[in-house]
Enzyme design. Structure first.
Site, PDB file in Angstrom:
ATOM      1  N   HIS A 109       0.857  -1.185   0.000  1.00 47.57           N
ATOM      2  CA  HIS A 109       0.000   0.000   0.000  1.00 47.57           C
ATOM      3  C   HIS A 109       0.898   1.241   0.000  1.00 47.57           C
ATOM      4  CE1 HIS A 109      -2.775   2.953   2.288  1.00 47.57           C
ATOM      5  NE2 HIS A 109      -3.137   2.938   1.024  1.00 47.57           N
ATOM      6  N   HIS A 161      -1.794   1.322   7.784  1.00 50.90           N
ATOM      7  CA  HIS A 161      -3.240   1.538   7.651  1.00 50.90           C
ATOM      8  C   HIS A 161      -4.011   0.239   7.816  1.00 50.90           C
ATOM      9  CE1 HIS A 161      -0.811   4.333   5.207  1.00 50.90           C
ATOM     10  NE2 HIS A 161      -1.499   5.240   5.881  1.00 50.90           N
TER      11      HIS A 161
HETATM   12  S1  FES Z   1       1.188   1.001   4.267  1.00 45.97           S
HETATM   13 FE1  FES Z   1       0.382  -0.879   4.843  1.00 45.97          FE
HETATM   14  S2  FES Z   1      -1.710  -0.478   5.019  1.00 45.97           S
HETATM   15 FE2  FES Z   1      -0.930   1.386   4.311  1.00 45.97          FE
END
Ligand code: FES
Ligand code: SF4
Lengths: 818, 172
Positions: free
Chosen positions: B102, B121
């Site tokens: 992500h 997140h």
């Molecule tokens: S960096 Fe892993 S959930 Fe956003």
């Protein structure tokens, strides 16, 4: 085996790549992105590129990175170009965050080169010789106009039924709602209309508007500076992802507490606990449909403790008893706080009984919402809600009861306050008055089932997935459409005129002529006789506003697929053909009503509609405002900038109801159990409550993901979260295919064991093309034809063992366990 | 990572791999009539790095690794039961990148339910299901390193299934 992309390198955008502002069109949050496009034969290098950073170095957390889903090859002015769509760090909405939806904007563009979105419609199609045959716009629109004109002149405009989206984002927006609005509400006065996700043309939140409070009144930053977030019937971690991660999270980190009302322990509850600590999160897991009693008890406690905002009530709310009496258009009376309290008064103990939660927790919620702080200063609270009550029990009074709490505590129009729906799509509604539709509006899907209507224009609505009593609706709609298909097949060798005769005879004999405007060949589109391909965001310029009324121009950077075009221009095409055909038929006066559609571009439609009502706003000015845009309403243009409004009602004057006195009204929200017909009986008759829920992975764009390998690999079938003990009793293993059935119909899903589920309550993902939850929802609606999709009961049986695809899926808890 | 363990990585092997490639290129330049630079290959060339020996691994105890280079942290796991994509005599050895696809935060291993979890997140990935994202914001499953075990029990990483966070090419 989990889906592997097997991509280990991507092209790099060169320094001179074109850059376009894009607002993610998937959900209400409207995150800012930048689209880079550049010629097929060019590329940047590790050191010299559009991002201006050294890509030969590993980027750290939050660094710039193009995921494979952010890349595609698309057509721009007829040429293949590289495309990269990355989040905009400078956009105040998302500050560079992506979600699992928005970060797939590029891969969800149609591309002949990479093969993505080959399901997109490319040509107008007409039912010929037993199937849909591609044709020209002229040919298809001629048929639409001839049949429509014939039917509405022989009968009336009431024989034309229109299903049309009213939202922004996606393929919506001010341009397109104006195009369809002008056609059906100005050139015609169609009253048999409905909206994309519900069976009538109505507001989902009549009561808050009647109380004077528009439903989007805050700024997202209010979450960051509030003391308490009061969330009802919503799961923002999944469905307004970057609102939660970029704004609510900051509030929680700044010390805010959170009260969450939801029968289910959602991921939002879990994540809020992770961020703020369990002691700062109060989850009221009430019995389904009992929200109103809870709000009334919270209000009662606040009033009795003297925690109301007396100055605000005195200055900004109606003080003189009843202002609006209850009648068929108003499911509750409206008036002063004291007036409302006569019906709302509920003790914590009474509410505890109705809601199935502790009276102490109800009092705690009231304290977190309204008890003044130690130093005597008032507590700020932002209230937010969505489908849990909008599609819940007794919509009007329940939403009204919640707004009561916000009004009584003076939490509207103030920093750190607000009382807002969270929303689904962005907004983008600009249409002529719909007053002729009436209130209550017609229950369109029942009208069609009863044989009403002869021509059905469908604008990107798929009743198959978004209606209640869906099983019966589908049966009848298909049967009526088939009458016309048969007539068209029988007259296939005739002239256009003979064919139109045959169609008109068929609709007069109970058939239904269906015209479907969409970006894909949808399920209801299977019943269509004419299919018209639409463009969407990214392929057209589109203006919309997000959940804090932030208006942006999302720029076009690629060609629509094939002959597809923006809905506003399709509407204009229909209007022009209607004018021509009506004139040919000798109806000159009627034909004149279809003048005024000489739009060449979506910008022309924007100038004809939205700009007329908001003369300061033009494309050029919006473009200059970039991804941060301007918060509506726009009140001026100064120093080269549009001037907006950070939050509504900052002056304490409430006008959404249109009252001269600008005073907000309280709602006399008397509790009366299940409001929609049939719910109480169904609850008694079946074992499981079938909650319908959303999932971040395909919320709002599930139809685009029907063939997306990454998505389908995760959930090959619609998941149904169930308690493991319920599964054991039914001899179900993870991934087994199950049928949910009741007297309304049946639907199919995949059992997903969930420890946190309550016994006897399952949660099925809503709106799936593969398993329509609407099949099992009874036809009963709340007053004003608001669907209560959320309350359905059924039994469950096993259909089949988990397929190999389902067996490969992870069935672990969705809750973070760091 | 919850379990810190030094790894017998391969910085040395990695350099050797690089050196070999350079030697190849040098050889090419002296061949008469081949004065032009060698064209880029269609596929990224991955180094073959020794990560560990099977004997170093304990069931459900993650071992920190780096692959394809020192800037790309990963985890090597022996799960104790066969999983798809697992190597070794028990078909239970897997390796993944631990940079969340992500926004690149570092994942931590939860041995209880055998998932990699992201504090950024709150995304999570199932190491027993090929790194499938159980729930989260990433638009791909976790990059999994392609492993080979030789007859001495040495485990080599030789490829990767998905693009690693924070780079335009898995091998920079
Ligand atoms: S960096 Fe892993 S959930 Fe956003
Ligand atoms: S949160 Fe909504 S608007 Fe933002 S990227 Fe995700 S889908 Fe798009």
């Amino acid at each position: 085996m989990a889906y592997k992309r097997q991509i280990d390198r991507l092209p790099i955008p060169p320094k001179d790549a074109k850059v376009h502002n894009v607002t993610c069109h998937y959900c209400i949050v409207g995150c800012g992105y930048k689209a880079y496009t550049w010629p097929r034969t060019k590329q940047g290098t590790l050191k010299d590129n559009a991002f201006g950073i050294d890509l030969s170095e590993q980027q750290g957390a939050d660094g710039t990175w193009v995921a494979p889903s952010m890349y595609n090859v698309v057509k721009q002015d007829g040429e293949d170009v590289h495309l990269v769509v990355v989040p905009d760090k400078d956009c105040v909405v998302n500050s560079g965050l992506t979600s699992i939806r928005g970060a797939r904007m590029a891969e969800n563009r149609p591309s002949q080169v990479t093969g993505t979105q080959q399901q997109r419609l490319t040509d107008p199609m007409v039912w010929r010789n037993g199937t849909w045959q591609p044709t020209s716009w002229e040919d298809a629109l001629d048929l639409v106009a001839r049949v429509t004109a014939r039917v509405i002149t022989q009968g009336s405009e009431d024989d034309l039924v229109v299903s049309m989206f009213d939202h922004g984002g996606s393929a919506g927006g001010y341009e397109n709602t104006w195009g369809t609005g002008k056609l059906y509400f100005q050139s015609m006065k169609v009253k048999n209309a409905r909206i994309h996700n519900r069976p009538a043309y109505n507001s989902e939140v009549h009561s808050t508007r009647d109380m004077g409070v528009g439903e989007l009144n805050y700024a997202y930053k209010d979450y960051e500076i509030t003391d308490t977030i009061f969330m009802v019937g919503a799961n923002s971690m999944e469905t307004q992802t970057n609102l939660f991660l970029n704004h609510m999270r900051k509030g929680l980190e700044n010390g805010a507490r959170m009260v969450i009302v939801d029968p289910r322990r959602t991921l939002t509850v879990h994540t809020a606990e992770e961020i703020a600590g369990k002691e700062n999160v109060l989850h009221l897991a009430i019995k389904p449909g009992s929200d109103m009693a809870l709000f009334n008890a919270i209000l009662t406690h606040i009033v009795d403790q003297g925690w109301t905002d007396k100055d605000f009530i005195e200055a900004s709310t109606y003080r003189d008893g009843e202002a609006v009496a209850m009648d068929s258009a108003h499911p509750a009376g409206l008036g002063s706080l004291e007036y409302a309290m006569e019906t709302c008064r509920t003790s914590p103990e009474e509410a505890a009984e109705i809601c199935g939660v502790d009276a102490a927790d109800i009092i705690k919620a009231a304290e977190w919402i309204a008890k003044p702080k130690e130093d005597g200063s008032r507590r700020k609270c932002v209230t937010c809600y969505e489908k849990g009550i909008i599609w819940g029990n007794d919509n009007y009074r329940t939403v009204g009861a919640l707004v009561n709490v916000a009004l009584a505590t003076g939490n509207i129009g103030r920093e750190g306050g607000g009382c807002c729906r969270l929303g689904g799509h962005q907004e983008g509604y600009y249409r002529p008055s719909d007053a002729h539709v009436g209130r209550p509006a017609t229950y369109i899907d029942q009208l069609l089932i009863r044989g009403g209507g002869k021509v059905h224009h469908v604008w990107a609505c798929d009743h198959y997935k978004t209606t209640l009593n869906a099983a019966e609706f589908k049966r009848v709609h298909r049967r009526r459409a088939n009458i016309v298909k048969d007539a068209m097949d029988a007259s296939a060798t005739g002239t256009r005129e003979q064919q139109v005769e045959a169609i008109v005879a068929a609709v007069n004999a109970g058939g239904l002529f269906v015209v479907d405007m969409d970006i894909i060949h949808s399920q209801i589109g299977q019943n269509a006789h004419v299919i018209l391909p639409a463009a969407e965001s990214n392929e057209m310029n589109l203006t919309s506003m997000n959940g804090e009324r932030r208006l942006r121009l999302s720029e076009k950077y690629m060609d629509p697929p094939g002959q597809a075009m923006p809905d506003c221009l399709i509407a204009a095409g229909i209007a022009r053909h209607m004018e021509r055909v009506l004139r040919e038929m000798g109806h000159d006066e009627y034909a004149d009503k279809f003048k005024g559609y000489d739009w060449k571009t979506e910008e022309d439609a924007f100038m004809d509609g939205y700009h007329q009502g908001n003369p300061d706003v033009t494309y050029d000015r919006l473009r200059a405002m970039g991804n941060n845009g301007v918060q509506e309403p726009v009140v001026g243009y100064e120093g080269g900038k549009l001037v907006g409004t950070e939050r509504l009602y900052a002056d304490g004057k409430f006008d959404r109801h249109g009252r001269e006195d600008k005073k907000a009204l309280f709602c006399a929200a008397g509790w009366r159990g299940w409001q929609a017909p049939g719910k109480a009986q169904e609850q008694k008759s079946f074992r499981f409550w079938i909650n319908n829920v959303r999932a971040n992975i395909f919320w709002q764009n599930q139809f685009l993901d029907q063939e997306n390998d990454f998505i389908q690999d995760r959930f090959p079938y619609p998941f149904v979260e169930m308690h493991p003990d319920d599964m054991a009793e039914l001899s179900l293993n993870p991934g087994d295919l199950i049928e949910i059935h009741n007297e309304n119909g049946a639907t199919q899903g995949m059992a997903y064991p969930t420890d946190t589920a309550k016994r006897g309550q399952v949660a099925m993902v809503f709106g799936s093309p593969a398993g329509s939850q609407g099949n099992v929802v009874n036809p009963g609606v709340n007053e004003l034809v608001l669907p209560d999709y959320k309350h359905t009961w059924g039994d469950i049986r096993k259909l089949a063992d988990a397929t190999p695809r389902a067996k490969a899926v992870s069935f672990k808890s969705k809750e973070y366990k760091g | 990572m919850k379990c810190k363990k030094l790894v017998d990585v391969g910085r040395r092997q990695f350099l050797r791999g690089g050196a070999l490639a350079a030697a190849g290129a040098a050889a090419a330049t002296v061949t008469p009539g081949q004065a032009k630079a060698a064209p880029a290959m269609a596929q990224v060339d991955y180094p073959s790095n020794r990560l560990a020996n099977i004997a170093d691994l304990k069931v459900n105890e993650p071992m920190d690794i780096e692959y394809p280079d020192a800037d790309s942290p990963g985890v090597l796991l022996k799960l104790g039961q066969e999983v798809e994509g697992g190597v070794g005599p028990d078909g239970d050895i897997v390796a993944f990148s631990v940079l969340c696809p992500h926004k690149g935060y570092g994942l931590s291993y939860n041995g209880e339910d055998r998932t990699l979890n992201c504090p950024g997140h709150f995304s999570r990935f199932d190491v027993e299901a090929g790194g499938q994202q159980v729930w989260g914001h990433a638009t791909q499953n976790l990059p999994q390193f392609t492993l080979r075990v030789d007859d001495k029990g040495d485990i080599y990483a030789e490829g990767c299934t998905d693009l690693i966070f924070g780079r335009p090419s898995n091998v920079l």
